[in-house]
Design a protein around this motif. Structure first.
Motif, short mmCIF file in Angstrom:
data_model
loop_
_atom_site.label_atom_id
_atom_site.label_comp_id
_atom_site.label_asym_id
_atom_site.label_seq_id
_atom_site.Cartn_x
_atom_site.Cartn_y
_atom_site.Cartn_z
N CYS A 263 0.85 -1.19 0.00
CA CYS A 263 0.00 0.00 0.00
C CYS A 263 0.88 1.24 0.00
O CYS A 263 1.72 1.41 0.87
N PRO A 264 0.70 2.13 -0.98
CA PRO A 264 1.60 3.27 -1.04
C PRO A 264 1.41 4.24 0.12
O PRO A 264 2.33 4.99 0.44
N VAL A 265 0.24 4.26 0.72
CA VAL A 265 0.02 5.25 1.77
C VAL A 265 -0.06 4.65 3.18
O VAL A 265 -0.37 5.36 4.12
N ARG A 308 -5.94 -0.97 9.95
CA ARG A 308 -5.45 -0.40 8.70
C ARG A 308 -6.48 0.55 8.09
O ARG A 308 -6.15 1.62 7.60
N CYS A 316 -6.34 6.84 1.40
CA CYS A 316 -6.44 5.77 0.39
C CYS A 316 -6.76 6.38 -0.97
O CYS A 316 -7.70 7.14 -1.12
N VAL A 317 -5.96 6.03 -1.98
CA VAL A 317 -6.17 6.58 -3.31
C VAL A 317 -6.88 5.58 -4.23
O VAL A 317 -7.06 5.84 -5.43
N GLY A 318 -7.25 4.44 -3.67
CA GLY A 318 -8.02 3.48 -4.47
C GLY A 318 -7.25 2.79 -5.58
O GLY A 318 -7.82 2.40 -6.58
N CYS A 319 -5.94 2.62 -5.38
CA CYS A 319 -5.12 2.02 -6.45
C CYS A 319 -5.31 0.52 -6.56
O CYS A 319 -4.99 -0.08 -7.58
N GLY A 320 -5.78 -0.10 -5.48
CA GLY A 320 -6.01 -1.55 -5.53
C GLY A 320 -4.76 -2.39 -5.39
O GLY A 320 -4.81 -3.61 -5.58
N CYS A 322 -3.33 -3.26 -2.77
CA CYS A 322 -3.55 -4.18 -1.66
C CYS A 322 -4.17 -5.48 -2.16
O CYS A 322 -3.72 -6.58 -1.85
S1 SF4 Z 1 -6.42 0.82 -2.56
FE1 SF4 Z 1 -5.33 -0.45 -1.05
S2 SF4 Z 1 -3.14 -0.26 -1.59
FE2 SF4 Z 1 -4.22 1.44 -2.66
S3 SF4 Z 1 -4.09 3.17 -1.24
FE3 SF4 Z 1 -6.06 2.14 -0.77
S4 SF4 Z 1 -5.57 0.68 0.88
FE4 SF4 Z 1 -3.61 1.31 -0.04
#
Ligand code: SF4
Ligand code: SF4
Ligand code: FES
Lengths: 375, 141
Positions: A263-265, A308, A316-320, A322
């Motif tokens: 997870c980047p953040v 978490r 969370c930027v929603g990059c997926g 994770c």
């Molecule tokens: S989608 Fe998952 S990996 Fe991406 S920022 Fe949100 S929690 Fe972190």
């Protein structure tokens, strides 16, 4: 003040037009190195590389629709202890830039000497699907552009991308744009900062005049995405509502913490869940088992995810990433994104949007949220 | 049949709410004995995980109390805590975990009577929900 230049595409080869530009960036010494995805020799995946020699850019593949890593993490690794003295250009998707901005706010990355080149992103395949397509002799990039031309979306693209509200990057110095453009003939470069403008000044491309059509396209495109997103939110909420459902959602979790590592953040330098607070002796476990009849091992997996979530919800930027990293295919994105969306709405905060805007948990207003503490 | 007495953990900030509880004690104000007090330096010290862990380990309710807005000993701790708890409450709500199990409030050092009132109210509300079975059972958590 932004500048838009038209970049001709010869024989439908978008990649060549881009790679020419990247090679020139290095040759003209406009950046000393580039962080770019390059195709692996096996030709079934790409990997981020820091390239300083122009001829190493031959296999650069910036539009390859796959996201093996959210590069905000890479830039954090490269700049956390101080940026290099010479400038580096990084080619990033919207979710990577947004995560990077969050990391800068968290003081875990720096934008000094960084030239951010954002690219339009209509979606990516998972590494597994990307590879499978390649092995079937289908070139994923062609597939992407083919579908785009038909105004369709490949059902195989990642869920995170299907519901992404930011196909166009923000906060970049330069943008490579192709959405809403007749990309078989030309794409365009856009300078958003003076840094970016200075670079485009060194090239002799012609003015791009398709902005209005592009904007109309994107407006419609976003509408579809947001509709899909809201459907996903509603379904997800139903799926995990109630403690039992939540537990069963995470029941396949083996506590490997991959989701947190990619997870980047996920910002703690040392995770609380990997600290001594979660180390117990044998008697403790036996007591729990006795008290409750049974306990699932490894213990505290749901607690880990709730922890978490409480941490990630604002950024969370929603990059997926994770979800991609989970060995047991738990569809994490939808839960994290839904929870994050709710929380971000309360604080009217959009992660990665504005560098100057403080993180919600590092600031407050005296007269807000009056009801907390009353009920 | 007698209703089982709920167990409630109260995280009280050292500078206001804990002193408020103390005042209730020395003033001999009666309040339900369901509360187990944990003294914390400031309401912002309370990590949402403390609350989840307490519920998971079998307490029936949690109360977090700190200085009134504007009065935090560390100036802004409770404003930040208020944001943190807002997120946490939202999370609980979204996940469908009964809201009434977790309470946040402000109690000053002079509010012994208010402390007793709040403990009474929280105890009643938690009692209504019954014991926190589903969190404890932990069949697969
Ligand atoms: S989608 Fe998952 S990996 Fe991406 S920022 Fe949100 S929690 Fe972190
Ligand atoms: S990656 Fe999957 S299995 Fe590993 S900790 Fe995260 S949810 Fe659990
Ligand atoms: S010291 Fe009481 S809330 Fe901060």
């Amino acid at each position: 003040m932004s500048k838009h230049l038209k970049v001709e595409v010869k024989n439908g080869k978008i990649k060549e037009a881009i790679n020419f530009f990247l090679i020139e960036l290095l040759k003209k010494n406009l950046v000393s190195a580039l962080l770019v995805p390059r195709e692996l020799p096996s030709k079934d995946n790409v990997v981020q590389s820091l390239v300083s020699q122009p001829d190493e850019l031959k296999n650069a593949d910036v539009f390859a629709p796959v996201l093996p890593v959210n590069s905000a993490r890479i830039i954090s690794e490269m700049t956390r202890l101080g940026s290099g003295k010479a400038s580096v250009g990084a080619i990033l998707r919207s979710c990577e830039i947004r995560a990077l901005i969050e990391l800068v706010k968290l003081k875990q990355a720096s934008l000094d000497n960084l030239l951010i080149i954002g690219i339009d992103c209509p979606g990516t395949y998972s590494v597994k699907d990307y590879k499978a397509l390649c092995q079937q002799g289908i070139y994923p990039e062609d597939e992407l552009f083919k579908n785009l031309k038909k105004g369709m979306e490949d059902v195989r693209i990642r869920e995170a991308c299907k519901v992404c509200e930011y196909p166009v990057p923000s906060n970049s110095d330069l943008t490579f744009g192709f959405l809403g453009v007749d990309f078989e003939k030309n794409i365009f470069f856009q300078a958003n900062t003076s840094k970016g403008e200075k670079i485009l000044d060194r090239f002799s491309y012609l003015e791009f005049d398709g902005l209005k059509i592009r904007e109309e396209f994107i407006f419609k495109y976003l509408k579809q995405k947001i509709k899909k997103r809201d459907e996903l939110f509603a379904l997800t909420q139903k799926e995990v509502k109630g403690w039992e459902n939540l537990i069963s959602f995470f029941s396949a979790c083996i506590n490997c913490h991959n989701c947190m590592k990619v997870c980047p953040v996920c910002y703690c330098r040392e995770c609380f869940f990997e600290s001594a607070c979660f180390e117990f002796n044998g008697d403790k476990y036996l007591n729990w088992a006795k008290k409750k009849g049974s306990i699932k091992m490894p213990k505290d997996t749901a607690l880990f995810h709730l922890g978490r979530m409480a941490h990630m919800a604002t950024s969370c930027v929603g990059c997926g990433a994770c979800e991609e990293a989970c060995p047991n295919n738990i569809p994490l994105l939808k839960v994290f994104k839904t929870v994050a969306h709710n929380v971000q709405e309360i604080f009217q905060y959009v992660p990665g949007k504005k560098l100057q805007e403080p993180l919600p948990l590092t600031t407050f207003k005296e007269d807000e949220l009056q009801r907390v503490g009353e009920d | 049949m007698k209703v089982k007495e709920p167990k409630i953990v109260a995280f009280l900030c050292n500078w206001c709410s804990y002193a408020g509880a103390d005042l209730a004690g020395v003033s001999r104000i009666q309040y339900p004995p369901n509360i187990r007090v944990i003294r914390v330096p400031c309401s912002s010290r309370v990590n949402p995980l403390f609350i989840l862990k307490a519920l998971q380990e079998g307490v029936d309710g949690v109360l977090v109390a700190g200085c009134h807005p504007g009065d935090c000993h560390y100036i802004s701790g409770n404003y930040l805590a208020r944001r943190k708890f807002t997120i946490f409450k939202n999370l609980l709500d979204y996940l469908g975990i009964e809201k009434d199990r977790v309470h946040f409030t402000w109690i000053s050092a002079a509010e012994g009577a208010r402390f007793a009132e709040i403990v009474k109210e929280v105890t009643e509300r938690v009692k209504k929900l019954g014991p926190v079975k589903r969190l404890v059972k932990n069949r697969s958590a």
